[in-house]
Design an enzyme around this catalytic site. Structure first.
Site, PDB file in Angstrom:
ATOM      1  CG  ASP A   1      28.396  -7.643   2.020  1.00 11.52           C
ATOM      2  OD1 ASP A   1      28.748  -7.065   0.899  1.00 11.52           O
ATOM      3  OD2 ASP A   1      28.321  -8.668   2.335  1.00 11.52           O
TER       4      ASP A   1
ATOM      5  CG  ASP B   1      27.588  -5.887  -2.620  1.00  8.70           C
ATOM      6  OD1 ASP B   1      27.812  -6.301  -3.727  1.00  8.70           O
ATOM      7  OD2 ASP B   1      27.619  -6.483  -1.678  1.00  8.70           O
TER       8      ASP B   1
ATOM      9  CG  ASP C   1      25.292 -11.885  -4.094  1.00  7.50           C
ATOM     10  OD1 ASP C   1      24.336 -12.700  -4.046  1.00  7.50           O
ATOM     11  OD2 ASP C   1      26.223 -11.819  -5.153  1.00  7.50           O
TER      12      ASP C   1
END
Length: 227
Positions: free
Chosen positions: A181, A7, A9
């Site tokens: 995240d 991922d 961001d």
């Protein structure tokens, strides 16, 4: 593992201030909301599900929390299109200027590549923005593929983006690690049949990351050694 999907961001790059700046510039462009502002805490709880969700969430937040704003539901809905156009314009201009690569990311990606793993970046951020950000931060050379939230018919947490990314990498889902995240990444990975590890420093919509169903957690990509 044969491959790793990462991922963007909150996992590789701390882009929170990019979002805050672009969103406040967007609000300033809207006459009905020109005095409204959003802060880091508010934005941190809304990012991760794509730009459309982000903008709608911010519009809902400021119209509900700003005492001076008195708009009907229809008027708020009508703000989305000009807000979208403004946000796209501003984000394209400031993309990466207020963002920093998290510690250990470059070293961790280097380590994964050195082990012969194929890497892809998969994010809900629009592909154009993701590609530009990776290049601006010197991370683009690590990835064989980069897919944004507009690359497929559905976004994470739907499993489709992970399955399509595995297909592009030529790797089986059960041999492709997802690193993210948030619960978005974990839910998508579970549904796709991919193992998933989560970083502990990301955003996760304001919820405790260790409460998410995942195969492991790490404080740094440099210390990630499940493969």
């Amino acid at each position: 593992m044969d491959a790793v999907i990462v991922d963007l961001d909150g996992t590789m790059v701390d882009t929170l201030d990019d979002f805050v700046v672009a969103l406040n510039l967007m609000l300033a462009d809207l006459p009905a909301l020109s005095s409204a502002r959003v802060d880091r805490d508010t934005v941190a709880q809304t990012i991760g599900k794509g730009s459309e969700h982000l903008i709608k969430s911010v519009l809902a937040h400021v119209t509900q929390s700003e005492a001076a704003v008195n708009l009907s539901a229809g008027e708020v809905l009508a703000l989305f299109e000009p807000a979208w156009q403004s946000y796209q314009r501003h984000y394209l201009t400031i993309n990466g200027q207020h963002a920093e690569v998290f510690p250990g990311v470059v070293e961790g990606l280097t380590q994964l590549k050195a082990r012969g793993l194929k890497l892809a970046c998969l994010t809900n951020k629009p592909t154009e923005f993701a590609v530009a950000l990776l290049k601006a931060k010197g991370l683009d050379g690590f990835f064989e593929q980069t897919f944004g939230g507009d690359a497929f018919a559905r976004k994470k947490p739907d499993p489709l983006p992970l399955l399509k990314t595995c297909e592009a990498l030529g790797s089986a889902p059960h041999r492709t690690l997802m690193i993210g995240d948030s619960s978005n990444d974990a839910l998508a990975a579970r549904a796709a049949g991919c193992p998933v590890w989560l970083v502990t420093y990301g955003y996760n919509h304001g919820e405790p990351i260790r409460a998410v169903d995942a195969d492991g957690f790490t404080d740094s990509l440099l210390s990630l050694m499940p493969v």
